[in-house]
Design a protein around this motif. Structure first.
Motif, short mmCIF file in Angstrom:
data_model
loop_
_atom_site.label_atom_id
_atom_site.label_comp_id
_atom_site.label_asym_id
_atom_site.label_seq_id
_atom_site.Cartn_x
_atom_site.Cartn_y
_atom_site.Cartn_z
N LEU A 1 -25.41 -98.00 47.38
CA LEU A 1 -26.76 -98.30 47.86
C LEU A 1 -26.79 -98.53 49.36
N ALA A 2 -25.67 -98.93 49.95
CA ALA A 2 -25.61 -99.22 51.38
C ALA A 2 -25.42 -97.95 52.22
N LYS A 3 -25.06 -96.87 51.56
CA LYS A 3 -24.72 -95.63 52.26
C LYS A 3 -25.97 -94.92 52.80
N GLU A 4 -25.87 -94.45 54.03
CA GLU A 4 -26.94 -93.68 54.66
C GLU A 4 -26.91 -92.24 54.16
N ASP A 5 -28.10 -91.66 53.93
CA ASP A 5 -28.18 -90.25 53.54
C ASP A 5 -28.05 -89.35 54.75
N THR A 6 -28.73 -89.71 55.83
CA THR A 6 -28.65 -88.94 57.06
C THR A 6 -28.25 -89.87 58.20
N ILE A 7 -27.62 -89.29 59.20
CA ILE A 7 -27.20 -90.06 60.37
C ILE A 7 -27.67 -89.35 61.64
N GLU A 8 -27.79 -90.12 62.69
CA GLU A 8 -28.16 -89.57 63.99
C GLU A 8 -26.89 -89.47 64.83
N PRO B 1 -27.02 -84.61 57.57
CA PRO B 1 -26.54 -85.34 56.40
C PRO B 1 -25.25 -86.10 56.73
N ALA B 2 -25.05 -87.25 56.13
CA ALA B 2 -23.92 -88.12 56.46
C ALA B 2 -22.57 -87.45 56.21
N GLU B 3 -22.50 -86.54 55.27
CA GLU B 3 -21.22 -85.90 54.93
C GLU B 3 -20.97 -84.60 55.69
N THR B 4 -21.70 -84.31 56.74
CA THR B 4 -21.56 -83.06 57.47
C THR B 4 -20.16 -82.94 58.07
N ASP B 5 -19.53 -81.78 57.83
CA ASP B 5 -18.17 -81.57 58.35
C ASP B 5 -18.21 -81.13 59.81
N GLN B 6 -17.04 -80.97 60.39
CA GLN B 6 -16.90 -80.69 61.82
C GLN B 6 -17.59 -79.38 62.22
N ALA B 7 -17.35 -78.32 61.48
CA ALA B 7 -17.92 -77.01 61.84
C ALA B 7 -19.45 -77.02 61.73
N ALA B 8 -19.97 -77.61 60.66
CA ALA B 8 -21.42 -77.66 60.48
C ALA B 8 -22.08 -78.55 61.53
N LEU B 9 -21.39 -79.62 61.93
CA LEU B 9 -21.92 -80.51 62.95
C LEU B 9 -22.01 -79.81 64.31
N GLY C 1 -19.67 -87.56 62.19
CA GLY C 1 -20.34 -88.83 62.01
C GLY C 1 -20.48 -89.65 63.29
N ARG C 2 -19.89 -89.21 64.40
CA ARG C 2 -19.90 -90.00 65.62
C ARG C 2 -20.55 -89.28 66.81
#
Length: 185
Positions: free
Chosen positions: A119-126, A142-150, A177-178
């Motif tokens: 429940l604490a997990k973010e769906d999307t991140i900036e 999306p929070a789980e976006t990998d390196q290439a997609a990011l 994520g960063r």
């Protein structure tokens, strides 16, 4: 003092003649976003109390208060759990607000709230996108976006694409994520 006044107004209607609950306090289930804010607050406050990092625990409770101050409705159960988190820092006001919510027993006898990581997990991140170390844009992914997609999402941002046009990208530093940083010539 200001923070505790905001907490008081979060639960108590200050315009009422007597001590009455704020009209925004409702008996309904929390939304996904309300649950996320609550569980993130439980997680941070629990961790910070263990680490004796009281200032950051209070800061997180201020963020919680700011979020719910703007809400038109405040779920009863969420406010109860928040008061349990507040009680080690401001026991007297937390106890009084606890009783205002209708409890006869002291909140000191209640168990510490548990947080649910799901429940604490973010769906999307900036994620900030930099060019030569200076932030030029921010993208939501999306929070789980990998390196290439990011990296692809960063290159697809209109402001970044405009600033990369006609320049040679020497290196792309992508920390999932960063951040994304393009080194250009």
């Amino acid at each position: 003092f200001g923070f505790l006044n905001r907490v008081w107004r979060l639960i108590i209607d200050e315009r009422a003649e007597g001590m009455a609950l704020n009209a925004a306090i409702v008996d309904r289930a929390a939304t996904v976003e309300e649950n996320r804010v609550l569980h993130q607050t439980i997680q941070v406050v629990t961790r910070d109390i263990s680490a004796l990092a009281f200032n950051t625990a209070i800061s997180r409770m201020m963020e919680f208060t700011n979020f719910f101050t703007t809400a038109s409705e405040r779920p009863w159960a969420v406010m109860e759990k928040f008061l349990l988190l507040l009680s080690p820092f401001a026991p007297h006001i937390a106890e009084e607000l606890w009783q205002a919510l209708g409890h006869r027993e002291s909140l000191a006898h209640e168990p510490w709230p548990k947080f649910d990581p799901a429940l604490a997990k973010e769906d999307t991140i900036e994620v900030p996108v930099q060019i030569n170390g200076k932030v030029r844009s921010k993208i939501n992914v999306p929070a789980e976006t990998d390196q290439a997609a990011l990296e692809a999402a960063a290159r697809g941002d209109s402001r970044i694409a405009e600033q990369l046009a006609g320049k040679q990208v020497v290196n792309a530093i992508v920390v999932p994520g960063r951040l994304v940083n393009f080194v250009v010539k």
